[in-house]
Design an enzyme around this catalytic site. Structure first.
Site, short mmCIF file in Angstrom:
data_model
loop_
_atom_site.label_atom_id
_atom_site.label_comp_id
_atom_site.label_asym_id
_atom_site.label_seq_id
_atom_site.Cartn_x
_atom_site.Cartn_y
_atom_site.Cartn_z
N ARG A 56 24.40 10.19 48.95
CA ARG A 56 23.46 9.77 47.92
C ARG A 56 23.26 8.26 47.80
NH1 ARG A 56 22.06 13.94 49.17
NH2 ARG A 56 21.75 15.80 47.88
N SER A 93 20.56 27.30 47.39
CA SER A 93 20.19 25.90 47.41
C SER A 93 21.14 25.20 48.38
CB SER A 93 20.31 25.34 45.99
OG SER A 93 20.31 23.94 46.06
N ASP A 138 23.79 14.37 41.27
CA ASP A 138 22.93 13.51 42.09
C ASP A 138 22.10 12.54 41.27
OD1 ASP A 138 23.95 14.49 44.41
OD2 ASP A 138 22.38 15.98 44.72
N ASP A 158 11.09 21.01 43.59
CA ASP A 158 11.27 19.95 42.58
C ASP A 158 10.48 18.70 42.93
OD1 ASP A 158 13.12 21.27 40.83
OD2 ASP A 158 14.71 20.91 42.29
N1 ARG Z 1 28.11 19.68 43.94
C1 ARG Z 1 28.14 18.93 45.15
C2 ARG Z 1 28.29 17.46 44.86
O1 ARG Z 1 27.93 17.03 43.79
C3 ARG Z 1 27.02 19.21 46.12
C4 ARG Z 1 25.75 19.79 45.63
C5 ARG Z 1 24.78 19.92 46.75
N2 ARG Z 1 23.51 20.44 46.38
C6 ARG Z 1 23.01 21.60 46.78
N3 ARG Z 1 21.83 21.93 46.36
N4 ARG Z 1 23.66 22.42 47.55
O2 ARG Z 1 28.78 16.72 45.68
#
Ligand code: ARG
Length: 396
Positions: free
Chosen positions: A94, A172, A123, A15
């Protein structure tokens, strides 16, 4: 057409790699600076980001934000913060990452900020909650140009961009000090049982058991087995230790901010251990009224942390409450690692709201109160319920 330089949150993955030429060609920026923020991801990720940035010919900055991140993780411990059972690793990282990128953008005189998040996840919202408080333009090429993975792979091949087809593996993965998150592929299916190899921080729980002592000062972890440790080192040590007993796995359906329900897998051995120990210590030193109210504070704190809005005025208010109550949360808790769980088995504090005499079955009078004094209380207990039931029966 905008011009100038754009600072891109850069991991070196597919990405963010395709974002580099797109920010110039589609958005019109003259230059891109890639920024990778260290929140405790494995060293290999920095090497990969550095190499990819070099191959793309973009200036690359690595910013160490591990100390700030660890401090926020400990704020989360103070708050007993979990979201639907998950200790918030990705979410807490984040705002720290977004802040660090904003600082680079300011120092380098950038006109804009960019991320490679999709339009489906959390995110994008967390990054932009921080960035939109500044005067910078915000670009989200993957979302704004409606990119799909397939399109990105084709585009990268056409442009000969430095992405190895299989370099992102089957899942991921998002790793930081506080948690490792694994999603995507078959793992998205709620009825798919994860294979053992999705786990990197935790061994499968076995019959092996162990214990650890965690010491807190004002709600913040300060020592392990009596040895004072800095936050980053303390978290790393506990991730190793608790992870070896299979502590800290979460497999859940998570409700994302946009309403999507997503299957997620997490590993967070240190977080599980510290949260369990902290709550056990609170049990000893807080009054029932404080424990009850703290549960509501935790829920609100975790919700705002999940949303990535740690600067929200409500957070200041909640942290003010925690400053007040957590001043008593000092002491040591022993945790047993057994069967993949972190179970508190002993706790001590000089602020214990506990009187051995008062609780003992062998003491007749404590603080001028004797057993028989409870008779009046017992007579009144449930009085209103009896009145209400009698009135209802009488009217039937
Ligand atoms: N869904 C989780 C959150 O928003 C974490 C996502 C993490 N990303 C990944 N590509 N594993 O906190």
């Amino acid at each position: 057409m905008p011009s100038g330089t754009v600072a891109l949150a850069f991991s070196g993955g597919l990405d963010t790699t395709v974002c580099v030429p797109l920010l110039k060609e589609e958005y019109g920026y003259d230059d891109v600076i890639g920024v990778t923020v260290d929140v405790g991801q494995p060293d290999a990720e920095f090497a990969a980001a550095r190499e990819t940035a070099a191959a793309l010919g973009v200036e690359h900055h690595v910013v160490d934000a591990t100390a700030e991140f660890a401090a926020l993780c400990f704020d989360a411990v103070r708050a007993n913060a979990t979201y639907q059972g998950y200790p918030l690793g990705t979410a807490l990282a984040r705002p720290i990452i977004a802040d660090a990128i904003l600082s680079v953008a300011e120092a380098e005189g950038c006109a804009a900020l960019a991320h490679g998040c999709t339009g489906k996840g959390n995110d994008q919202l967390r990054f932009e909650a921080v960035w939109r408080a500044s005067d910078h333009e915000v670009c989200a090429p993957v979302r704004e140009l409606g990119l799909t993975r397939e399109w990105e792979i084709e585009y990268a091949a056409e442009r000969d961009l430095p992405v190895e087809a299989g370099n992102e593996g089957e899942w991921s993965i998002d790793t930081n000090l506080w948690s490792r998150s694994v999603e995507g592929g078959h793992l998205e299916e709620p009825d798919y049982q994860p294979p053992a190899d999705i786990y990197a921080w935790t061994d499968a729980p076995s019959g092996e058991t162990g214990t650890v002592d965690i010491t807190f000062e004002a709600g913040v972890p300060v020592a392990v087995d009596g040895t004072a440790m800095e936050p980053v080192a303390l978290i790393e040590a506990l991730n190793d230790r608790a992870g070896s007993y299979g502590v800290g796995r979460t497999d859940m359906l998570e409700d994302r901010m946009l309403g999507l329900k997503v299957r997620e897998n997490y590993e967070h051995p240190a977080a599980t251990t510290l949260l369990a120990a902290h709550k056990a210590l609170e049990g000893l030193v807080l009054t029932k009224a404080e424990r009850d109210f703290t549960a509501a504070v935790s829920q609100q704190w975790a919700q705002k942390a999940y949303e990535g809005v740690v600067e929200h005025p409500l957070m200041d208010a909640l942290n003010g409450y925690l400053d007040e109550t957590q001043s008593a949360v000092s002491g040591t808790v022993t945790i047993a690692f057994e069967g993949g769980r972190a179970r508190p088995i002993a706790r001590e504090s000089e602020h214990a709201v506990y009187s051995a005499d008062a609780a003992s079955f062998n003491t007749e009078t404590v603080a001028g109160i004797e057993q028989a004094d409870a008779t009046g209380v017992a007579k009144y207990h449930g009085f209103q319920s009896r009145l209400a039931n009698a009135a209802f029966d009488g009217n039937k």
